[in-house]
Motif scaffolding. Structure first.
Motif, PDB file in Angstrom:
ATOM      1  N   ARG A 216       0.832  -1.206   0.000  1.00 27.42           N
ATOM      2  CA  ARG A 216       0.000   0.000   0.000  1.00 27.42           C
ATOM      3  C   ARG A 216       0.866   1.255   0.000  1.00 27.42           C
ATOM      4  O   ARG A 216       1.020   1.922   0.992  1.00 27.42           O
ATOM      5  CB  ARG A 216      -0.931  -0.012   1.187  1.00 27.42           C
ATOM      6  CG  ARG A 216      -1.893  -1.170   1.138  1.00 27.42           C
ATOM      7  CD  ARG A 216      -2.894  -1.121   2.261  1.00 27.42           C
ATOM      8  NE  ARG A 216      -3.736  -2.275   2.344  1.00 27.42           N
ATOM      9  CZ  ARG A 216      -4.559  -2.736   1.432  1.00 27.42           C
ATOM     10  NH1 ARG A 216      -4.636  -2.145   0.287  1.00 27.42           N
ATOM     11  NH2 ARG A 216      -5.300  -3.805   1.648  1.00 27.42           N
ATOM     12  N   ASP A 217       1.409   1.519  -1.134  1.00 23.25           N
ATOM     13  CA  ASP A 217       2.221   2.700  -1.340  1.00 23.25           C
ATOM     14  C   ASP A 217       1.535   3.515  -2.427  1.00 23.25           C
ATOM     15  O   ASP A 217       0.427   3.193  -2.837  1.00 23.25           O
ATOM     16  CB  ASP A 217       3.632   2.270  -1.773  1.00 23.25           C
ATOM     17  CG  ASP A 217       4.703   3.275  -1.430  1.00 23.25           C
ATOM     18  OD1 ASP A 217       4.364   4.391  -1.002  1.00 23.25           O
ATOM     19  OD2 ASP A 217       5.882   2.933  -1.592  1.00 23.25           O
ATOM     20  N   ARG A 218       2.165   4.545  -2.875  1.00 23.46           N
ATOM     21  CA  ARG A 218       1.599   5.340  -3.974  1.00 23.46           C
ATOM     22  C   ARG A 218       2.526   5.266  -5.154  1.00 23.46           C
ATOM     23  O   ARG A 218       3.591   5.854  -5.090  1.00 23.46           O
ATOM     24  CB  ARG A 218       1.404   6.778  -3.522  1.00 23.46           C
ATOM     25  CG  ARG A 218       0.308   6.871  -2.514  1.00 23.46           C
ATOM     26  CD  ARG A 218       0.023   8.298  -2.174  1.00 23.46           C
ATOM     27  NE  ARG A 218      -0.911   8.343  -1.084  1.00 23.46           N
ATOM     28  CZ  ARG A 218      -2.161   8.749  -1.209  1.00 23.46           C
ATOM     29  NH1 ARG A 218      -2.608   9.152  -2.359  1.00 23.46           N
ATOM     30  NH2 ARG A 218      -2.948   8.767  -0.162  1.00 23.46           N
ATOM     31  N   PRO A 219       2.193   4.543  -6.187  1.00 27.82           N
ATOM     32  CA  PRO A 219       0.973   3.744  -6.359  1.00 27.82           C
ATOM     33  C   PRO A 219       1.083   2.377  -5.665  1.00 27.82           C
ATOM     34  O   PRO A 219       2.181   1.929  -5.337  1.00 27.82           O
ATOM     35  CB  PRO A 219       0.907   3.556  -7.871  1.00 27.82           C
ATOM     36  CG  PRO A 219       2.331   3.536  -8.313  1.00 27.82           C
ATOM     37  CD  PRO A 219       3.041   4.496  -7.388  1.00 27.82           C
ATOM     38  N   TYR A 220      -0.080   1.770  -5.471  1.00 28.91           N
ATOM     39  CA  TYR A 220      -0.100   0.413  -4.928  1.00 28.91           C
ATOM     40  C   TYR A 220       0.737  -0.480  -5.836  1.00 28.91           C
ATOM     41  O   TYR A 220       0.768  -0.309  -7.047  1.00 28.91           O
ATOM     42  CB  TYR A 220      -1.529  -0.146  -4.906  1.00 28.91           C
ATOM     43  CG  TYR A 220      -2.368   0.231  -3.721  1.00 28.91           C
ATOM     44  CD1 TYR A 220      -2.166   1.405  -3.016  1.00 28.91           C
ATOM     45  CD2 TYR A 220      -3.406  -0.595  -3.325  1.00 28.91           C
ATOM     46  CE1 TYR A 220      -2.973   1.735  -1.931  1.00 28.91           C
ATOM     47  CE2 TYR A 220      -4.211  -0.277  -2.246  1.00 28.91           C
ATOM     48  CZ  TYR A 220      -3.986   0.893  -1.558  1.00 28.91           C
ATOM     49  OH  TYR A 220      -4.791   1.221  -0.490  1.00 28.91           O
ATOM     50  N   ARG A 221       1.355  -1.490  -5.224  1.00 26.47           N
ATOM     51  CA  ARG A 221       2.091  -2.500  -5.980  1.00 26.47           C
ATOM     52  C   ARG A 221       1.600  -3.866  -5.515  1.00 26.47           C
ATOM     53  O   ARG A 221       1.149  -4.023  -4.390  1.00 26.47           O
ATOM     54  CB  ARG A 221       3.587  -2.359  -5.760  1.00 26.47           C
ATOM     55  CG  ARG A 221       4.106  -1.043  -6.302  1.00 26.47           C
ATOM     56  CD  ARG A 221       5.606  -0.965  -6.269  1.00 26.47           C
ATOM     57  NE  ARG A 221       6.038   0.312  -6.780  1.00 26.47           N
ATOM     58  CZ  ARG A 221       6.206   0.607  -8.064  1.00 26.47           C
ATOM     59  NH1 ARG A 221       5.974  -0.313  -8.972  1.00 26.47           N
ATOM     60  NH2 ARG A 221       6.597   1.808  -8.442  1.00 26.47           N
ATOM     61  N   TYR A 222       1.706  -4.821  -6.412  1.00 23.73           N
ATOM     62  CA  TYR A 222       1.168  -6.154  -6.159  1.00 23.73           C
ATOM     63  C   TYR A 222       2.249  -7.208  -6.426  1.00 23.73           C
ATOM     64  O   TYR A 222       3.025  -7.090  -7.359  1.00 23.73           O
ATOM     65  CB  TYR A 222      -0.018  -6.438  -7.089  1.00 23.73           C
ATOM     66  CG  TYR A 222      -1.106  -5.402  -6.954  1.00 23.73           C
ATOM     67  CD1 TYR A 222      -2.153  -5.571  -6.057  1.00 23.73           C
ATOM     68  CD2 TYR A 222      -1.055  -4.220  -7.699  1.00 23.73           C
ATOM     69  CE1 TYR A 222      -3.127  -4.601  -5.914  1.00 23.73           C
ATOM     70  CE2 TYR A 222      -2.043  -3.249  -7.563  1.00 23.73           C
ATOM     71  CZ  TYR A 222      -3.075  -3.445  -6.667  1.00 23.73           C
ATOM     72  OH  TYR A 222      -4.040  -2.486  -6.521  1.00 23.73           O
ATOM     73  N   ARG A 223       2.243  -8.243  -5.566  1.00 23.81           N
ATOM     74  CA  ARG A 223       3.119  -9.388  -5.770  1.00 23.81           C
ATOM     75  C   ARG A 223       2.267 -10.628  -5.594  1.00 23.81           C
ATOM     76  O   ARG A 223       1.636 -10.828  -4.535  1.00 23.81           O
ATOM     77  CB  ARG A 223       4.259  -9.393  -4.755  1.00 23.81           C
ATOM     78  CG  ARG A 223       5.174 -10.600  -4.927  1.00 23.81           C
ATOM     79  CD  ARG A 223       6.269 -10.688  -3.876  1.00 23.81           C
ATOM     80  NE  ARG A 223       7.185  -9.567  -4.030  1.00 23.81           N
ATOM     81  CZ  ARG A 223       7.596  -8.801  -3.017  1.00 23.81           C
ATOM     82  NH1 ARG A 223       7.171  -9.017  -1.803  1.00 23.81           N
ATOM     83  NH2 ARG A 223       8.438  -7.811  -3.227  1.00 23.81           N
TER      84      ARG A 223
END
Length: 75
Positions: free
Chosen positions: A62-69
């Motif tokens: 949950r950062d800006r932008p969201y990142r997904y793994r």
């Protein structure tokens, strides 16, 4: 909106082929999908599909932008 059948599996497959361990944004994932010939509505749809799998199959940063793994069980 319910997840359409097979969307997560398509994302997982393309990410596995890309063999990239770094978390990616929904836009980056969408670009990879398109490069592999997979049609997807939008980066928002990618984020929706992945967000619904958070905690079981997906880690959301949950950062800006969201990142997904996508979690593959070998991490």
């Amino acid at each position: 909106m319910p997840t359409r059948r097979g969307e997560f599996e398509r994302i997982r497959s393309v990410l596995a082929d890309a063999d990239d361990r770094e978390p990616l944004t929904a836009r980056e994932i969408l670009d990879l999908l398109e490069a592999h010939g997979e049609s997807f509505e939008s980066a928002h749809r990618v984020a929706t599909v992945l967000g619904r799998r958070e905690g079981t199959d997906v880690e959301v940063i949950r950062d800006r932008p969201y990142r997904y793994r996508v979690i593959d069980g070998t991490d």
